[in-house]
Enzyme design. Structure first.
Site, PDB file in Angstrom:
ATOM      1  N   ASP A 168       0.874  -1.181   0.000  1.00  0.00           N
ATOM      2  CA  ASP A 168       0.000   0.000   0.000  1.00  0.00           C
ATOM      3  C   ASP A 168       0.908   1.228   0.000  1.00  0.00           C
ATOM      4  OD1 ASP A 168      -1.591   2.173   0.627  1.00  0.00           O
ATOM      5  OD2 ASP A 168      -2.706   1.143   2.207  1.00  0.00           O
ATOM      6  N   SER A 170      -0.793  13.743 -13.853  1.00  0.00           N
ATOM      7  CA  SER A 170      -2.017  13.814 -14.666  1.00  0.00           C
ATOM      8  C   SER A 170      -2.076  15.197 -15.290  1.00  0.00           C
ATOM      9  CB  SER A 170      -3.243  13.616 -13.767  1.00  0.00           C
ATOM     10  OG  SER A 170      -4.425  13.949 -14.454  1.00  0.00           O
ATOM     11  N   TYR A 195      -8.332  15.133  -6.136  1.00  0.00           N
ATOM     12  CA  TYR A 195      -7.453  14.460  -7.096  1.00  0.00           C
ATOM     13  C   TYR A 195      -6.529  15.481  -7.772  1.00  0.00           C
ATOM     14  CZ  TYR A 195      -6.174  11.631 -11.203  1.00  0.00           C
ATOM     15  OH  TYR A 195      -5.494  10.964 -12.185  1.00  0.00           O
ATOM     16  N   LYS A 251      -2.386  15.764  -7.601  1.00  0.00           N
ATOM     17  CA  LYS A 251      -1.510  15.665  -8.768  1.00  0.00           C
ATOM     18  C   LYS A 251      -0.636  16.918  -8.906  1.00  0.00           C
ATOM     19  CE  LYS A 251      -2.615  11.552 -10.029  1.00  0.00           C
ATOM     20  NZ  LYS A 251      -1.637  10.459 -10.023  1.00  0.00           N
TER      21      LYS A 251
HETATM   22  N1  LIG Z   1      -6.863   6.688 -16.626  1.00  0.00           N
HETATM   23  C1  LIG Z   1      -6.761   7.999 -16.831  1.00  0.00           C
HETATM   24  O1  LIG Z   1      -7.548   8.597 -17.609  1.00  0.00           O
HETATM   25  C2  LIG Z   1      -5.641   8.778 -16.153  1.00  0.00           C
HETATM   26  C3  LIG Z   1      -5.466  10.122 -16.541  1.00  0.00           C
HETATM   27  C4  LIG Z   1      -4.453  10.863 -15.939  1.00  0.00           C
HETATM   28  C5  LIG Z   1      -3.640  10.281 -14.977  1.00  0.00           C
HETATM   29  N2  LIG Z   1      -3.845   8.983 -14.612  1.00  0.00           N
HETATM   30  C6  LIG Z   1      -2.947   8.436 -13.595  1.00  0.00           C
HETATM   31  O2  LIG Z   1      -2.365   7.247 -14.063  1.00  0.00           O
HETATM   32  C7  LIG Z   1      -2.057   6.395 -12.955  1.00  0.00           C
HETATM   33  C8  LIG Z   1      -2.671   5.034 -13.186  1.00  0.00           C
HETATM   34  O3  LIG Z   1      -4.085   5.211 -13.298  1.00  0.00           O
HETATM   35  P1  LIG Z   1      -5.045   4.118 -13.928  1.00  0.00           P
HETATM   36  O4  LIG Z   1      -6.068   4.860 -14.692  1.00  0.00           O
HETATM   37  O5  LIG Z   1      -4.263   3.052 -14.542  1.00  0.00           O
HETATM   38  O6  LIG Z   1      -5.753   3.612 -12.558  1.00  0.00           O
HETATM   39  P2  LIG Z   1      -6.414   2.196 -12.214  1.00  0.00           P
HETATM   40  O7  LIG Z   1      -7.373   2.482 -11.109  1.00  0.00           O
HETATM   41  O8  LIG Z   1      -6.944   1.582 -13.433  1.00  0.00           O
HETATM   42  O9  LIG Z   1      -5.168   1.384 -11.651  1.00  0.00           O
HETATM   43  C9  LIG Z   1      -4.537   1.857 -10.460  1.00  0.00           C
HETATM   44  C10 LIG Z   1      -3.819   0.742  -9.780  1.00  0.00           C
HETATM   45  O10 LIG Z   1      -3.347   1.268  -8.522  1.00  0.00           O
HETATM   46  C11 LIG Z   1      -3.655   0.322  -7.505  1.00  0.00           C
HETATM   47  N3  LIG Z   1      -3.770   1.006  -6.207  1.00  0.00           N
HETATM   48  C12 LIG Z   1      -4.798   1.755  -5.752  1.00  0.00           C
HETATM   49  N4  LIG Z   1      -4.534   2.176  -4.512  1.00  0.00           N
HETATM   50  C13 LIG Z   1      -3.318   1.686  -4.174  1.00  0.00           C
HETATM   51  C14 LIG Z   1      -2.509   1.790  -3.018  1.00  0.00           C
HETATM   52  N5  LIG Z   1      -2.910   2.469  -1.927  1.00  0.00           N
HETATM   53  N6  LIG Z   1      -1.294   1.181  -3.027  1.00  0.00           N
HETATM   54  C15 LIG Z   1      -0.893   0.486  -4.105  1.00  0.00           C
HETATM   55  N7  LIG Z   1      -1.622   0.328  -5.231  1.00  0.00           N
HETATM   56  C16 LIG Z   1      -2.823   0.944  -5.254  1.00  0.00           C
HETATM   57  C17 LIG Z   1      -4.948  -0.336  -7.958  1.00  0.00           C
HETATM   58  O11 LIG Z   1      -5.153  -1.601  -7.314  1.00  0.00           O
HETATM   59  C18 LIG Z   1      -4.711  -0.465  -9.452  1.00  0.00           C
HETATM   60  O12 LIG Z   1      -4.028  -1.662  -9.789  1.00  0.00           O
HETATM   61  C19 LIG Z   1      -2.600   7.109 -11.719  1.00  0.00           C
HETATM   62  O13 LIG Z   1      -1.571   7.845 -11.114  1.00  0.00           O
HETATM   63  C20 LIG Z   1      -3.648   8.041 -12.299  1.00  0.00           C
HETATM   64  O14 LIG Z   1      -3.889   9.147 -11.465  1.00  0.00           O
HETATM   65  C21 LIG Z   1      -4.836   8.211 -15.173  1.00  0.00           C
END
Ligand SMILES: NC(=O)c1ccc[n+]([C@@H]2O[C@H](COP(=O)([O-])OP(=O)(O)OC[C@H]3O[C@@H](n4cnc5c(N)ncnc54)[C@H](O)[C@@H]3O)[C@@H](O)[C@H]2O)c1
Length: 249
Positions: free
Chosen positions: A60, A139, A152, A156
């Site tokens: 975590d 992000s 959020y 970021k």
């Molecule tokens: N998907 C988008 O549109 C988007 C856009 C901008 C930025 N992001 C960023 O990209 C990154 C990945 O996002 P995503 O969309 O793949 O998210 P997701 O929710 O699909 O995957 C996130 C992963 O993080 C894990 N996780 C959650 N809390 C946790 C914790 N406390 N400790 C360890 N692991 C933990 C989850 O189990 C999951 O496997 C993040 O930093 C997110 O903010 C995503």
């Protein structure tokens, strides 16, 4: 010869979405990959399918004790840490008018404190072995306000400036460590699909990017191709941040 051949990489939140795409790509390019996540079944399954032998750790990012344990386990198993991708994050949509303090704090604990704890661990470990690369997944929300995602967006913004402070420290210390950030736009992952479903939309957005395209940006910054790149932010959003779409009529 892969682009990160022989390196030891940790990807937080590596079980799903952008983290999983990054873990796959780093392994395809020759790294040994540690997938660190709270999602055990998905993380174990992914590691079993990587191109190089890897390791899943239940971890975590908001727990200081978990970071201590991860550093001990990875250095005992692999000898060093070359790459850390601070990718794990959560999103609980809410505006400044309706967000609870508990949700605000939880988002900071995972997204902002998690990246801080990761950077601190990596700087300490990488300095011992002569350098490395930290890539923080922020992000486009760090560049623009998010009416429906105040916590959020703030988290970021913290990751964006944390990255630059770590980079300047490492540059001054001449410890061989680089720290950069990647800023995805809307990307097709479980996080996005869950948010869209909550809003009553089709889970898959026709405009969402492929997580593997974000992974390529992470790969570049993690690799020795980016040895002169430190404290930089790489937008992976098809120019939507620099040229926002026209307002809807
Ligand atoms: N998907 C988008 O549109 C988007 C856009 C901008 C930025 N992001 C960023 O990209 C990154 C990945 O996002 P995503 O969309 O793949 O998210 P997701 O929710 O699909 O995957 C996130 C992963 O993080 C894990 N996780 C959650 N809390 C946790 C914790 N406390 N400790 C360890 N692991 C933990 C989850 O189990 C999951 O496997 C993040 O930093 C997110 O903010 C995503």
């Amino acid at each position: 010869m892969g682009r990160v051949q022989g390196k030891v990489a940790i990807v937080t939140g590596g079980a799903m979405g952008i983290g999983a795409a990054t873990a796959r790509l780093l392994a395809e390019e020759g790294a040994s990959v540690v997938v660190a996540d709270v999602a055990e079944a998905e993380g174990q399954a992914l590691v079993a399918d990587l191109a190089t032998p890897g390791l899943f750790l239940r971890h975590d990012v908001s727990s200081e004790a978990d970071w201590d344990e991860l550093a001990r386990t990875v250095t005992a198993r692999f000898g060093r840490i070359d790459i850390l991708v601070n990718n794990a994050a959560i999103q609980i949509p809410a505006s400044i008018a309706d967000v609870t303090y508990a949700d605000y704090r939880r988002i900071q604990a995972v997204n902002a404190d998690g990246a801080f704890l990761g950077c601190r661990m990596a700087v300490r470990e990488m300095a011992r072995s002569g350098g490395g690369a930290i890539v923080n997944v922020a992000s486009v929300a760090s560049h623009s306000g998010e009416a429906g995602g105040v916590a959020y967006s703030a988290s970021k913004g913290a990751v964006r400036s944390l990255t630059k402070s770590v980079a300047v420290f490492c540059q001054n210390a001449e410890n061989g460590i680089r720290c950069n950030s990647v800023h995805p736009g809307v990307t097709d992952t479980p996080m996005l699909r869950a948010m869209r479903a909550d809003l009553g939309l089709e889970p898959q957005s026709p405009h969402a990017g492929d997580p593997r395209q974000v992974a390529y940006a992470v790969l570049y910054l993690a690799s020795d191709e980016a040895l002169l790149v430190n404290g930089a932010e790489l937008l992976v959003d098809s120019a939507r941040t620099v040229t926002p779409p026209p307002p809807k009529r």
